[in-house]
Scaffold this motif. Structure first.
Motif: not given
Length: 208
Positions: A85, A161, A203, A206
């Motif tokens: 990330f 992701t 971010r 995550d």
């Protein structure tokens, strides 16, 4: 002289993408085995693309081959996830900052339209549409920035992701707000703000 036509590579890439997503979402936990014949039957393909996919995933460090047992899933540590990330946010932020210097009114209108589509998809809980509009929004930003090599590296990182984000309504609503902030930063041609907004959005992907 006959010429052999190679098999399209997309199939093994699709299989690799499917298995990769199962690993990064935890559906295939560390230590579990991916066996070629079983995976082929489950995915509805032959053994060949599964074998090619697992070789590729071994190269990425996601699995390791165990003789006579198949491919074992490696551990994806918290540091690994943080690194992924961080890389995504760093590249995406750099591209957003570049885009802020060259964005036009036409670009802003198009980004606003895409974000409206994302807002509607989130409200309808349409996962496929959420993924499509999110992808197209970031693709548009990258195209405006003109850094296609950086965008290529970003696309490679995004493969890791978890797609679970698209099913999270709270995440979707936050993404819409983040896009609005980015568009506003573009209107002001504020390079630092645009880069910061984009880094913070990545971010928030995550979701461990």
């Amino acid at each position: 002289m006959s010429i052999a036509i190679p098999r399209r590579p997309q199939l093994s890439e699709d299989v690799a993408g499917s298995i990769r997503q199962r690993i990064v979402t935890g559906a295939l936990p560390p230590g579990s085995f991916v066996r070629i014949e079983e995976a082929a039957a489950e995915l509805g393909v032959s053994a060949t693309p599964v074998r090619e996919a697992l070789v590729a995933l071994r190269g990425e460090g996601l699995v390791e081959q165990v003789p006579h047992r198949g491919y074992r899933v490696n551990e994806l540590t918290a540091q690994d996830v943080d690194d992924i990330f961080w890389l995504q946010g760093t590249i995406a932020g750099t591209l957003a900052g570049r885009a802020a210097t060259v964005v036009t009114g036409e670009h802003l209108d198009h980004l606003s339209t895409l974000n409206d589509g994302l807002r509607d998809a989130v409200a309808r809980s349409d996962t496929e549409s959420v993924e499509r509009h999110e992808f197209e929004f970031h693709k548009c930003v990258n195209k405006i920035a003109g850094g296609m090599k950086l965008a290529w590296f970003l696309l490679g990182a995004v493969k890791y992701t978890p797609r679970l984000y698209a099913t999270d309504t709270a995440w979707g609503e936050d993404a819409v707000r983040s896009h609005e902030q980015l568009i506003e930063a573009f209107r002001r041609r504020d390079v630092d703000a645009a880069a910061d907004v984009m880094r913070r959005q990545f971010r928030k992907w995550d979701i461990r």
